[in-house]
Design a protein around this motif. Structure first.
Motif, mmCIF file in Angstrom:
data_model
loop_
_atom_site.group_PDB
_atom_site.id
_atom_site.type_symbol
_atom_site.label_atom_id
_atom_site.label_comp_id
_atom_site.label_asym_id
_atom_site.label_seq_id
_atom_site.Cartn_x
_atom_site.Cartn_y
_atom_site.Cartn_z
ATOM 1 N N ASP A 10 0.863 -1.180 0.000
ATOM 2 C CA ASP A 10 0.000 0.000 0.000
ATOM 3 C C ASP A 10 0.907 1.240 0.000
ATOM 4 O O ASP A 10 2.131 1.127 0.124
ATOM 5 N N TRP A 11 0.328 2.401 -0.096
ATOM 6 C CA TRP A 11 1.118 3.638 -0.083
ATOM 7 C C TRP A 11 0.965 4.390 1.246
ATOM 8 O O TRP A 11 1.780 4.232 2.143
ATOM 9 N N ALA A 12 -0.085 5.208 1.394
ATOM 10 C CA ALA A 12 -0.232 6.045 2.595
ATOM 11 C C ALA A 12 -0.369 5.180 3.840
ATOM 12 O O ALA A 12 -1.209 4.281 3.904
ATOM 13 N N GLY A 13 0.478 5.441 4.827
ATOM 14 C CA GLY A 13 0.447 4.701 6.076
ATOM 15 C C GLY A 13 1.259 3.426 6.051
ATOM 16 O O GLY A 13 1.457 2.795 7.091
ATOM 17 N N THR A 14 1.732 3.052 4.865
ATOM 18 C CA THR A 14 2.526 1.838 4.707
ATOM 19 C C THR A 14 3.965 2.179 4.332
ATOM 20 O O THR A 14 4.907 1.777 5.012
ATOM 21 N N VAL A 15 4.135 2.932 3.245
ATOM 22 C CA VAL A 15 5.476 3.350 2.810
ATOM 23 C C VAL A 15 5.694 4.839 3.041
ATOM 24 O O VAL A 15 6.772 5.266 3.437
ATOM 25 N N VAL A 16 4.664 5.646 2.780
ATOM 26 C CA VAL A 16 4.750 7.101 2.943
ATOM 27 C C VAL A 16 3.636 7.577 3.871
ATOM 28 O O VAL A 16 2.752 6.806 4.235
ATOM 29 N N ASP A 17 3.698 8.835 4.261
ATOM 30 C CA ASP A 17 2.620 9.483 5.014
ATOM 31 C C ASP A 17 2.337 8.774 6.343
ATOM 32 O O ASP A 17 1.298 8.135 6.533
ATOM 33 N N TYR A 18 3.275 8.899 7.280
ATOM 34 C CA TYR A 18 3.123 8.299 8.608
ATOM 35 C C TYR A 18 1.790 8.757 9.227
ATOM 36 O O TYR A 18 1.501 9.944 9.311
ATOM 37 N N GLY A 19 0.985 7.791 9.619
ATOM 38 C CA GLY A 19 -0.326 8.093 10.192
ATOM 39 C C GLY A 19 -1.450 8.151 9.188
ATOM 40 O O GLY A 19 -2.610 8.334 9.567
ATOM 41 N N SER A 20 -1.104 8.016 7.879
ATOM 42 C CA SER A 20 -2.112 8.110 6.818
ATOM 43 C C SER A 20 -2.984 9.354 7.011
ATOM 44 O O SER A 20 -4.220 9.294 7.070
ATOM 45 N N TRP A 200 -0.290 -14.112 1.260
ATOM 46 C CA TRP A 200 0.004 -13.856 2.661
ATOM 47 C C TRP A 200 -0.229 -12.371 2.918
ATOM 48 O O TRP A 200 -0.049 -11.539 2.021
ATOM 49 N N THR A 201 -0.610 -12.031 4.137
ATOM 50 C CA THR A 201 -0.857 -10.626 4.467
ATOM 51 C C THR A 201 -0.146 -10.243 5.754
ATOM 52 O O THR A 201 -0.088 -11.019 6.709
ATOM 53 N N ILE A 202 0.404 -9.027 5.747
ATOM 54 C CA ILE A 202 1.016 -8.446 6.942
ATOM 55 C C ILE A 202 0.370 -7.089 7.193
ATOM 56 O O ILE A 202 0.372 -6.221 6.314
ATOM 57 N N GLY A 203 -0.192 -6.920 8.380
ATOM 58 C CA GLY A 203 -0.766 -5.639 8.771
ATOM 59 C C GLY A 203 0.267 -4.788 9.479
ATOM 60 O O GLY A 203 1.108 -5.297 10.228
ATOM 61 N N LEU A 204 0.211 -3.490 9.228
ATOM 62 C CA LEU A 204 1.110 -2.533 9.874
ATOM 63 C C LEU A 204 0.307 -1.713 10.881
ATOM 64 O O LEU A 204 -0.576 -0.947 10.502
ATOM 65 N N ALA A 205 0.620 -1.883 12.164
ATOM 66 C CA ALA A 205 -0.251 -1.379 13.215
ATOM 67 C C ALA A 205 -0.034 0.090 13.569
ATOM 68 O O ALA A 205 -0.989 0.822 13.801
ATOM 69 N N LEU A 206 1.218 0.529 13.646
ATOM 70 C CA LEU A 206 1.481 1.837 14.239
ATOM 71 C C LEU A 206 1.720 2.957 13.233
ATOM 72 O O LEU A 206 1.526 4.124 13.562
ATOM 73 N N SER A 207 2.125 2.625 12.021
ATOM 74 C CA SER A 207 2.547 3.669 11.079
ATOM 75 C C SER A 207 1.413 4.255 10.264
ATOM 76 O O SER A 207 1.625 5.235 9.539
ATOM 77 N N GLY A 208 0.216 3.674 10.360
ATOM 78 C CA GLY A 208 -0.828 4.103 9.448
ATOM 79 C C GLY A 208 -2.185 4.309 10.073
ATOM 80 O O GLY A 208 -2.325 4.825 11.187
ATOM 81 N N ASN A 209 -3.204 3.850 9.354
ATOM 82 C CA ASN A 209 -4.584 4.169 9.706
ATOM 83 C C ASN A 209 -5.054 3.533 10.998
ATOM 84 O O ASN A 209 -5.946 4.056 11.665
ATOM 85 N N ALA A 210 -4.477 2.394 11.380
ATOM 86 C CA ALA A 210 -4.955 1.685 12.567
ATOM 87 C C ALA A 210 -4.795 2.513 13.840
ATOM 88 O O ALA A 210 -5.606 2.418 14.758
ATOM 89 N N VAL A 211 -3.741 3.342 13.892
ATOM 90 C CA VAL A 211 -3.564 4.288 14.999
ATOM 91 C C VAL A 211 -3.951 5.692 14.561
ATOM 92 O O VAL A 211 -4.629 6.422 15.271
ATOM 93 N N GLY A 212 -3.502 6.083 13.368
ATOM 94 C CA GLY A 212 -3.935 7.356 12.798
ATOM 95 C C GLY A 212 -3.299 8.593 13.389
ATOM 96 O O GLY A 212 -3.892 9.673 13.358
ATOM 97 N N LEU A 213 -2.084 8.472 13.914
ATOM 98 C CA LEU A 213 -1.373 9.618 14.464
ATOM 99 C C LEU A 213 -0.108 9.878 13.661
ATOM 100 O O LEU A 213 0.527 8.934 13.171
ATOM 101 N N THR A 214 0.257 11.141 13.514
ATOM 102 C CA THR A 214 1.547 11.455 12.915
ATOM 103 C C THR A 214 2.654 10.951 13.835
ATOM 104 O O THR A 214 2.417 10.631 15.008
ATOM 105 N N GLU A 215 3.865 10.899 13.310
ATOM 106 C CA GLU A 215 4.979 10.437 14.132
ATOM 107 C C GLU A 215 5.169 11.326 15.351
ATOM 108 O O GLU A 215 5.433 10.843 16.465
ATOM 109 N N GLN A 216 4.994 12.628 15.181
ATOM 110 C CA GLN A 216 5.142 13.561 16.297
ATOM 111 C C GLN A 216 4.046 13.357 17.342
ATOM 112 O O GLN A 216 4.306 13.382 18.545
ATOM 113 N N GLU A 217 2.816 13.132 16.876
ATOM 114 C CA GLU A 217 1.706 12.882 17.804
ATOM 115 C C GLU A 217 1.915 11.572 18.565
ATOM 116 O O GLU A 217 1.610 11.491 19.761
#
Length: 269
Positions: A10-20, A200-217
């Protein structure tokens, strides 16, 4: 790794755009500009990962949104309403997406190491092609260039949670076995996409939509808040059917080795 042929990212929240962040904030703004209608960031995140027209349509069917819409307009949201919001959304999203094209920490390093092992890097997104063309160009300036990419409106069959974008990557990259591919995503529809494609699927918990916060937040959260958000994010992605869940793309290599070992034993997704 001897068996894994490709990862489909995926793109946003996976590779780019921390927090989607880019897609969610624009949905709020598009509803406001189009109809002076308020939705919350939390509501905007619920259908995240779907194609954007379908995302808006799904938002309109949420009980909380549908109730407020009917109170404000005296009717249900129509396809023409969705079209208008979508057309309002498009230029706003194109303007915003380049600002959030910076890779998530550790993502490029992992991708480059996998490419050195001749693992191909495919990608797909809930963004339509108009937006993807802007994002792909901006991400390339940071050094991210997948071997293939596809947008949510490229295929007649549709987009997530159907398997078609993931399988189009299989076709474009010349993959021999779908089971040798791993779909990696931060949203439930993206995980379902991979499952429906037989990957196979791998979910990314902290960098994207599942948490939804920027890295600073995220860094500003207390230890207790981080623990609670992490638990909720892992549970959400496992509930969507993810075979594995990790914090971010930087953490996938150990899981990839485990999947590679499973493939060597004849196991399939």
């Amino acid at each position: 790794m001897k068996n894994i042929e490709a990862i489909i990212l995926d793109w946003a929240g996976t590779v780019v755009d921390y927090g989607s962040v880019a897609p969610t904030t624009i949905f709020v703004e598009a509803f406001k500009q189009a109809y002076d209608f308020e939705i919350s960031l939390a509501e905007a995140r619920i259908p995240m990962g779907m194609g954007k027209w379908d995302h808006i349509a799904t938002l309109g069917k949420l009980e909380s949104v549908a109730s407020r819409w009917h109170s404000q307009f005296g009717r249900a949201m129509s396809d023409s309403d969705i079209d208008h919001i979508y057309q309002t959304f498009m230029p706003l999203q194109k303007a915003k997406v380049a600002d959030r094209a910076m890779p998530i920490p550790g993502a490029l390093e992992v991708i480059n190491r996998l490419k050195q092992q001749n693992i191909k890097v495919g990608s797909c997104s809930g963004y339509p092609r108009q937006v993807m063309e802007v994002l792909v160009s901006a991400a390339a300036d940071y050094g991210y260039q997948p071997d293939h990419w596809i947008a949510s409106d490229d295929l007649k069959a549709g987009s997530r949670p159907g398997p078609w974008m993931a399988l189009e990557n299989v076709n474009a990259l010349g993959i021999k076995k779908v089971a040798n591919c791993i779909k990696i995503d931060d949203s439930a529809p993206g995980i379902e996409e991979g499952l429906n494609a037989g990957m196979w699927t791998i979910g990314l918990a902290l960098s994207g939509n599942a948490v939804g916060l920027t890295e600073q937040e995220w860094q500003a959260c207390s230890a207790e808040q981080k623990q609670q958000l992490t638990r909720q994010a892992y549970q959400s992605l496992y509930s969507a059917g993810a075979h594995f869940v990790v914090d971010s793309l930087a953490d996938i290599e150990t899981v990839l080795m485990e999947i590679d070992a499973k493939l060597s034993r004849g196991e399939r997704p």
